[in-house]
Design a protein around this motif. Structure first.
Motif, PDB file in Angstrom:
ATOM      1  N   LYS A  80      68.885  51.736  17.208  1.00 44.92           N
ATOM      2  CA  LYS A  80      69.859  50.653  17.116  1.00 44.92           C
ATOM      3  C   LYS A  80      69.189  49.323  17.463  1.00 44.92           C
ATOM      4  CE  LYS A  80      74.490  49.321  18.721  1.00 44.92           C
ATOM      5  NZ  LYS A  80      74.234  47.936  19.028  1.00 44.92           N
ATOM      6  N   LEU A  99      71.580  51.828   7.960  1.00 44.26           N
ATOM      7  CA  LEU A  99      72.704  52.071   7.055  1.00 44.26           C
ATOM      8  C   LEU A  99      73.674  53.097   7.611  1.00 44.26           C
ATOM      9  CD1 LEU A  99      70.802  52.258   3.648  1.00 44.26           C
ATOM     10  CD2 LEU A  99      72.042  50.304   4.617  1.00 44.26           C
ATOM     11  N   GLU A 100      73.115  54.076   8.325  1.00 45.40           N
ATOM     12  CA  GLU A 100      73.948  55.163   8.830  1.00 45.40           C
ATOM     13  C   GLU A 100      73.267  55.798  10.027  1.00 45.40           C
ATOM     14  OE1 GLU A 100      76.349  58.969   6.908  1.00 45.40           O
ATOM     15  OE2 GLU A 100      74.911  57.858   5.693  1.00 45.40           O
ATOM     16  N   SER A 101      74.078  56.214  10.995  1.00 48.18           N
ATOM     17  CA  SER A 101      73.605  56.925  12.177  1.00 48.18           C
ATOM     18  C   SER A 101      74.616  58.023  12.466  1.00 48.18           C
ATOM     19  CB  SER A 101      73.506  55.951  13.358  1.00 48.18           C
ATOM     20  OG  SER A 101      73.122  56.629  14.520  1.00 48.18           O
ATOM     21  N   TYR A 102      74.145  59.280  12.536  1.00 44.89           N
ATOM     22  CA  TYR A 102      75.064  60.393  12.747  1.00 44.89           C
ATOM     23  C   TYR A 102      74.340  61.567  13.396  1.00 44.89           C
ATOM     24  CZ  TYR A 102      72.907  62.010   8.386  1.00 44.89           C
ATOM     25  OH  TYR A 102      72.003  62.398   7.426  1.00 44.89           O
ATOM     26  N   CYS A 146      70.413  61.531  13.370  1.00 43.79           N
ATOM     27  CA  CYS A 146      69.889  61.131  12.068  1.00 43.79           C
ATOM     28  C   CYS A 146      70.130  59.642  11.848  1.00 43.79           C
ATOM     29  CB  CYS A 146      70.553  61.933  10.969  1.00 43.79           C
ATOM     30  SG  CYS A 146      70.334  63.717  11.148  1.00 43.79           S
ATOM     31  N   TYR A 147      69.120  58.979  11.301  1.00 39.35           N
ATOM     32  CA  TYR A 147      69.177  57.536  11.071  1.00 39.35           C
ATOM     33  C   TYR A 147      68.714  57.247   9.653  1.00 39.35           C
ATOM     34  CZ  TYR A 147      68.910  58.141  16.071  1.00 39.35           C
ATOM     35  OH  TYR A 147      69.130  58.590  17.353  1.00 39.35           O
ATOM     36  N   LEU A 148      69.549  56.604   8.867  1.00 33.53           N
ATOM     37  CA  LEU A 148      69.186  56.190   7.533  1.00 33.53           C
ATOM     38  C   LEU A 148      68.884  54.696   7.578  1.00 33.53           C
ATOM     39  CD1 LEU A 148      68.842  57.051   4.585  1.00 33.53           C
ATOM     40  CD2 LEU A 148      71.244  56.438   4.217  1.00 33.53           C
ATOM     41  N   THR A 186      64.568  53.758   1.297  1.00 29.71           N
ATOM     42  CA  THR A 186      65.221  54.211   2.513  1.00 29.71           C
ATOM     43  C   THR A 186      64.437  55.336   3.177  1.00 29.71           C
ATOM     44  OG1 THR A 186      66.612  55.695   1.209  1.00 29.71           O
ATOM     45  CG2 THR A 186      67.549  53.548   1.800  1.00 29.71           C
ATOM     46  N   LEU A 197      65.057  58.417   6.053  1.00 30.04           N
ATOM     47  CA  LEU A 197      65.969  59.201   6.873  1.00 30.04           C
ATOM     48  C   LEU A 197      65.152  59.826   7.998  1.00 30.04           C
ATOM     49  CD1 LEU A 197      68.775  60.451   7.410  1.00 30.04           C
ATOM     50  CD2 LEU A 197      68.057  62.385   5.986  1.00 30.04           C
TER      51      LEU A 197
END
Length: 85
Positions: A57, A68-71, A78-80, A42, A44
């Protein structure tokens, strides 16, 4: 820009800090970092460019990699991302 490898094993195998860079650099740097990872690892990504939300996206929807995650955290986007190939 700094690349911190294995910064937080709970979060990601590699952390890429592209804060301060504008489109298209955050995505280009992320692609370069993903190319160096093995499948199943992964990445980040930490960015400040608001356009990166759309870019990451779209990139993950069109590639084999998975978002997996966006915050948002501390004025960063942050993008995982999971490398799948």
């Amino acid at each position: 820009m700094a690349v911190v490898k294995n910064a937080d094993k709970k979060m990601a195998d590699q952390v890429l800090d592209v804060t301060g860079l504008n489109c298209p650099m955050p995505l280009l740097k992320a692609k370069q970092a993903l190319n160096k990872l093995s499948a199943g690892q992964t990445l980040l990504v930490k960015a400040t460019d608001p356009g990166s939300v759309r870019d990451f996206k779209s990139f993950t929807e069109l590639s084999t990699h998975q978002l997996l995650e966006s915050y948002e955290e501390n004025d960063c986007f942050c993008y995982l991302i999971l490398k799948n190939d």
